[in-house]
Design a protein around this motif. Structure first.
Motif, PDB file in Angstrom:
ATOM      1  N   ARG A 154       0.864  -1.128   0.108  1.00 57.81           N
ATOM      2  CA  ARG A 154      -0.028  -0.379   0.154  1.00 57.81           C
ATOM      3  C   ARG A 154       0.928   1.432  -0.036  1.00 57.81           C
ATOM      4  NH1 ARG A 154      -5.682  -1.509   2.696  1.00 57.81           N
ATOM      5  NH2 ARG A 154      -5.319   0.405   2.972  1.00 57.81           N
ATOM      6  N   ARG A 155       0.408   2.096  -1.092  1.00 54.72           N
ATOM      7  CA  ARG A 155       2.155   3.700  -1.133  1.00 54.72           C
ATOM      8  C   ARG A 155       1.153   4.583  -0.104  1.00 54.72           C
ATOM      9  NH1 ARG A 155      -1.568   5.223  -6.225  1.00 54.72           N
ATOM     10  NH2 ARG A 155      -0.582   4.126  -7.754  1.00 54.72           N
ATOM     11  N   GLU A 156       0.336   4.643   0.692  1.00 56.13           N
ATOM     12  CA  GLU A 156       0.094   5.471   1.698  1.00 56.13           C
ATOM     13  C   GLU A 156       1.675   4.604   3.079  1.00 56.13           C
ATOM     14  OE1 GLU A 156      -2.198   3.383   0.641  1.00 56.13           O
ATOM     15  OE2 GLU A 156      -3.612   2.513   3.035  1.00 56.13           O
ATOM     16  N   LEU A 157       1.848   3.396   2.792  1.00 53.67           N
ATOM     17  CA  LEU A 157       1.935   3.122   4.473  1.00 53.67           C
ATOM     18  C   LEU A 157       3.475   2.867   4.327  1.00 53.67           C
ATOM     19  CD1 LEU A 157      -0.131  -0.145   5.192  1.00 53.67           C
ATOM     20  CD2 LEU A 157       0.144   2.179   5.981  1.00 53.67           C
ATOM     21  N   ILE A 158       4.144   3.361   2.717  1.00 53.60           N
ATOM     22  CA  ILE A 158       6.219   3.417   2.195  1.00 53.60           C
ATOM     23  C   ILE A 158       6.741   4.855   3.020  1.00 53.60           C
ATOM     24  CG2 ILE A 158       7.570   3.283   1.125  1.00 53.60           C
ATOM     25  CD1 ILE A 158       5.329   0.737   0.335  1.00 53.60           C
ATOM     26  N   GLU A 159       6.304   6.273   3.343  1.00 54.08           N
ATOM     27  CA  GLU A 159       6.837   6.579   4.265  1.00 54.08           C
ATOM     28  C   GLU A 159       6.923   6.161   5.762  1.00 54.08           C
ATOM     29  OE1 GLU A 159       6.599  10.660   3.425  1.00 54.08           O
ATOM     30  OE2 GLU A 159       6.987  11.502   6.200  1.00 54.08           O
ATOM     31  N   PRO A 160       6.020   5.663   6.486  1.00 53.00           N
ATOM     32  CA  PRO A 160       5.848   5.300   7.608  1.00 53.00           C
ATOM     33  C   PRO A 160       6.484   4.431   7.639  1.00 53.00           C
ATOM     34  CG  PRO A 160       3.237   5.101   6.865  1.00 53.00           C
ATOM     35  CD  PRO A 160       4.311   5.815   5.615  1.00 53.00           C
ATOM     36  N   MET A 161       6.682   2.948   6.983  1.00 55.53           N
ATOM     37  CA  MET A 161       7.145   1.902   7.328  1.00 55.53           C
ATOM     38  C   MET A 161       9.394   2.130   6.452  1.00 55.53           C
ATOM     39  SD  MET A 161       5.090   0.895   8.887  1.00 55.53           S
ATOM     40  CE  MET A 161       6.398  -0.584   9.078  1.00 55.53           C
ATOM     41  N   SER A 162       9.003   3.430   6.235  1.00 55.92           N
ATOM     42  CA  SER A 162      10.436   3.183   5.508  1.00 55.92           C
ATOM     43  C   SER A 162      11.696   3.722   7.010  1.00 55.92           C
ATOM     44  CB  SER A 162      10.803   4.231   4.169  1.00 55.92           C
ATOM     45  OG  SER A 162      10.180   3.916   3.450  1.00 55.92           O
ATOM     46  N   LYS A 163      10.746   5.281   7.327  1.00 49.62           N
ATOM     47  CA  LYS A 163      11.388   5.519   8.510  1.00 49.62           C
ATOM     48  C   LYS A 163      11.752   5.055   9.639  1.00 49.62           C
ATOM     49  CE  LYS A 163       8.686  10.011   8.228  1.00 49.62           C
ATOM     50  NZ  LYS A 163       7.153  10.743   8.611  1.00 49.62           N
ATOM     51  N   ALA A 164      10.287   4.061  10.120  1.00 52.60           N
ATOM     52  CA  ALA A 164      10.189   2.930  11.050  1.00 52.60           C
ATOM     53  C   ALA A 164      11.408   1.976  10.888  1.00 52.60           C
ATOM     54  CB  ALA A 164       9.380   1.795  11.015  1.00 52.60           C
ATOM     55  N   ALA A 165      11.605   2.049   9.365  1.00 51.64           N
ATOM     56  CA  ALA A 165      12.923   0.876   9.417  1.00 51.64           C
ATOM     57  C   ALA A 165      14.418   1.564   8.890  1.00 51.64           C
ATOM     58  CB  ALA A 165      12.806   0.478   7.556  1.00 51.64           C
ATOM     59  N   LEU A 166      14.116   1.995   9.176  1.00 51.94           N
ATOM     60  CA  LEU A 166      15.670   3.230   9.455  1.00 51.94           C
ATOM     61  C   LEU A 166      16.189   3.428  10.779  1.00 51.94           C
ATOM     62  CD1 LEU A 166      16.077   5.771   6.456  1.00 51.94           C
ATOM     63  CD2 LEU A 166      17.320   3.263   6.607  1.00 51.94           C
ATOM     64  N   ALA A 167      15.155   4.206  11.720  1.00 51.17           N
ATOM     65  CA  ALA A 167      15.191   4.173  13.435  1.00 51.17           C
ATOM     66  C   ALA A 167      15.711   2.485  13.396  1.00 51.17           C
ATOM     67  CB  ALA A 167      13.612   3.801  13.362  1.00 51.17           C
ATOM     68  N   CYS A 168      15.309   1.118  13.311  1.00 47.25           N
ATOM     69  CA  CYS A 168      15.080   0.131  13.739  1.00 47.25           C
ATOM     70  C   CYS A 168      17.170  -0.424  13.155  1.00 47.25           C
ATOM     71  CB  CYS A 168      14.456  -0.685  13.723  1.00 47.25           C
ATOM     72  SG  CYS A 168      13.888  -1.772  12.348  1.00 47.25           S
ATOM     73  N   GLY A 169      17.319   0.893  12.426  1.00 44.68           N
ATOM     74  CA  GLY A 169      18.587  -0.456  12.427  1.00 44.68           C
ATOM     75  C   GLY A 169      18.906  -0.541  10.797  1.00 44.68           C
ATOM     76  N   ALA A 170      17.930  -0.612  10.231  1.00 43.32           N
ATOM     77  CA  ALA A 170      18.093  -0.837   8.431  1.00 43.32           C
ATOM     78  C   ALA A 170      18.841   0.395   7.968  1.00 43.32           C
ATOM     79  CB  ALA A 170      16.698  -0.478   7.724  1.00 43.32           C
ATOM     80  N   ASP A 171      19.917  -0.950   6.409  1.00 40.17           N
ATOM     81  CA  ASP A 171      20.949  -0.366   6.552  1.00 40.17           C
ATOM     82  C   ASP A 171      20.340   1.113   4.951  1.00 40.17           C
ATOM     83  OD1 ASP A 171      23.697  -0.932   7.946  1.00 40.17           O
ATOM     84  OD2 ASP A 171      21.887  -3.218   7.249  1.00 40.17           O
ATOM     85  N   GLY A 172      19.193   0.905   4.491  1.00 36.87           N
ATOM     86  CA  GLY A 172      18.229   0.932   3.392  1.00 36.87           C
ATOM     87  C   GLY A 172      17.505   0.594   2.955  1.00 36.87           C
ATOM     88  N   ILE A 173      16.690   1.421   2.105  1.00 36.83           N
ATOM     89  CA  ILE A 173      15.041   0.874   1.782  1.00 36.83           C
ATOM     90  C   ILE A 173      14.946   0.909   0.250  1.00 36.83           C
ATOM     91  CG2 ILE A 173      13.134   2.242   3.547  1.00 36.83           C
ATOM     92  CD1 ILE A 173      13.505   4.507   1.700  1.00 36.83           C
ATOM     93  N   MET A 174      14.866  -0.311  -0.121  1.00 37.79           N
ATOM     94  CA  MET A 174      14.212  -0.232  -1.631  1.00 37.79           C
ATOM     95  C   MET A 174      12.532   0.278  -1.815  1.00 37.79           C
ATOM     96  SD  MET A 174      15.162  -3.102  -3.969  1.00 37.79           S
ATOM     97  CE  MET A 174      14.510  -4.849  -3.834  1.00 37.79           C
ATOM     98  N   VAL A 175      11.923   1.272  -2.722  1.00 35.21           N
ATOM     99  CA  VAL A 175      11.115   1.391  -2.895  1.00 35.21           C
ATOM    100  C   VAL A 175      10.918   1.153  -4.501  1.00 35.21           C
ATOM    101  CG1 VAL A 175      10.357   2.346  -0.753  1.00 35.21           C
ATOM    102  CG2 VAL A 175      11.275   3.669  -2.806  1.00 35.21           C
ATOM    103  N   GLU A 176       9.229   0.898  -5.091  1.00 34.29           N
ATOM    104  CA  GLU A 176       8.313   0.946  -5.928  1.00 34.29           C
ATOM    105  C   GLU A 176       7.970   2.010  -6.485  1.00 34.29           C
ATOM    106  OE1 GLU A 176       8.391  -4.008  -6.726  1.00 34.29           O
ATOM    107  OE2 GLU A 176       6.544  -2.475  -5.897  1.00 34.29           O
ATOM    108  N   VAL A 177       9.070   2.879  -7.411  1.00 34.98           N
ATOM    109  CA  VAL A 177       8.784   4.534  -8.459  1.00 34.98           C
ATOM    110  C   VAL A 177       8.526   4.157  -9.571  1.00 34.98           C
ATOM    111  CG1 VAL A 177       8.809   6.799  -7.938  1.00 34.98           C
ATOM    112  CG2 VAL A 177      10.127   4.817  -6.285  1.00 34.98           C
ATOM    113  N   HIS A 178       7.020   4.950  -9.993  1.00 34.95           N
ATOM    114  CA  HIS A 178       7.330   5.081 -11.078  1.00 34.95           C
ATOM    115  C   HIS A 178       6.319   6.662 -11.987  1.00 34.95           C
ATOM    116  CE1 HIS A 178       4.859   4.030 -15.596  1.00 34.95           C
ATOM    117  NE2 HIS A 178       5.676   3.283 -15.231  1.00 34.95           N
ATOM    118  N   HIS A 179       6.795   6.801 -13.249  1.00 28.88           N
ATOM    119  CA  HIS A 179       6.420   7.999 -12.940  1.00 28.88           C
ATOM    120  C   HIS A 179       5.011   8.629 -13.081  1.00 28.88           C
ATOM    121  CE1 HIS A 179       5.320   7.474 -17.591  1.00 28.88           C
ATOM    122  NE2 HIS A 179       6.569   6.803 -17.823  1.00 28.88           N
ATOM    123  N   ASN A 180       4.196   7.185 -13.310  1.00 27.34           N
ATOM    124  CA  ASN A 180       2.777   7.597 -13.453  1.00 27.34           C
ATOM    125  C   ASN A 180       2.506   6.359 -13.158  1.00 27.34           C
ATOM    126  OD1 ASN A 180       0.232   7.928 -14.146  1.00 27.34           O
ATOM    127  ND2 ASN A 180       0.143   8.025 -16.093  1.00 27.34           N
TER     128      ASN A 180
END
Ligand code: PEP
Ligand code: MN
Length: 256
Positions: free
Chosen positions: A204-230
């Motif tokens: 779900r799109r709307e969860l990408i930002e909060p879960m990315s923040k949470a991932a980095l907060a718990c020590g992840a070395d990065g995130i991988m996200v799906e992005v498309h111009h449309n």
């Protein structure tokens, strides 16, 4: 648990990016659709900031009647666009018969969730010296995932990056259940860097930002996200794919 893995490891990509030091952002479409479409997405990503370009060419789709990816042509497009924007690329290898072209074109070989248990494939990539991104099987235990990494390492390649991408649970409100506790656990058990994929992890799109923040907060070395111009028109995983406005906001809000 592990025999070879265990000490902290930093994985170098082309001697330029060190995964396991500062957090990295891997972004791009679920699938490579055409050179024109990829160019559009990547020029937008570049304006905002991105470290590594993702794009599937051989797609592991649930239904055989949906878009299967452009195959070898898709890999060549990804390579060309990556070169023109000076970005390292990552793509999923599903079949050992394509190893040669992956060694030639990609900077990181992705082993997808469905192939985490494919021991012959793990042995094959273990005999190369390419960085391998090993996704967690969708119902893999910590032990099974650690041992899949150990397979690759035991064949000689310890350039392994783990990727938590969610596991199946009883609730289908989200596509998968993103298991962030796995981040500190796998770091402790294997010493390997770990990336979090909130796109497949939530669906779900709307969860990408909060879960990315949470991932980095718990020590992840990065995130991988799906992005498309449309994103609404993306040929695969459009519901979890963010557009450039959401990507801008994500990038600004994760504090890079
Ligand atoms: C992907 O990242 O393109 C993918 C298919 O993910 P997963 O293997 O996690 O389902
Ligand atoms: Mn996808």
């Amino acid at each position: 648990m592990t025999k070879i893995l265990g000490d902290k490891k930093i994985v170098k990509i082309n001697n330029e990016i060190s995964i396991g030091e500062n957090p990295v952002i891997i972004a791009g479409p679920c699938s490579v659709e055409s050179e024109e479409s990829l160019n559009k997405t990547v020029s937008m990503l570049k304006e905002v900031g991105v470290d590594i370009l993702r794009g599937g060419a051989f797609k592991p789709r649930t239904s055989p009647y949906t878009f299967q990816g452009l195959g070898e042509e898709g890999l060549k497009i990804l390579y060309k666009v990556g070169k023109s924007f000076n970005l390292p690329i990552i793509s999923e290898l599903m079949d050992e018969k394509y190893l040669g072209i992956f060694l030639k074109y990609v900077d990181i070989i992705q082993i997808g969730s469905r192939n985490m248990y494919n021991y012959p494939l793990l042995k094959t990539v273990g005999q190369t010296d390419k960085p391998i991104l090993l996704k967690r099987g969708m119902s893999a235990t910590i032990y099974e995932w650690s041992m899949a990494a150990e397979y690759i390492a035991s064949y000689g390649n310890s350039n392994i990056i783990l990727c938590e991408r969610g596991i199946r649970s009883y609730d289908n409100y989200t596509r998968n259940t993103l298991d962030l506790a796995a981040v500190p656990i796998m770091k402790k058990e294997t010493g390997l860097p770990i990336i979090v994929d909130p796109s497949h992890g939530t669906g779900r799109r709307e969860l990408i930002e909060p879960m990315s923040k949470a991932a980095l907060a718990c020590g992840a070395d990065g995130i991988m996200v799906e992005v498309h111009h449309n994103p609404d028109e993306a040929l695969s995983d459009s519901e979890q794919t963010i557009g450039i406005d959401m990507y801008k906001k994500l990038f600004a809000n994760i504090g890079r």
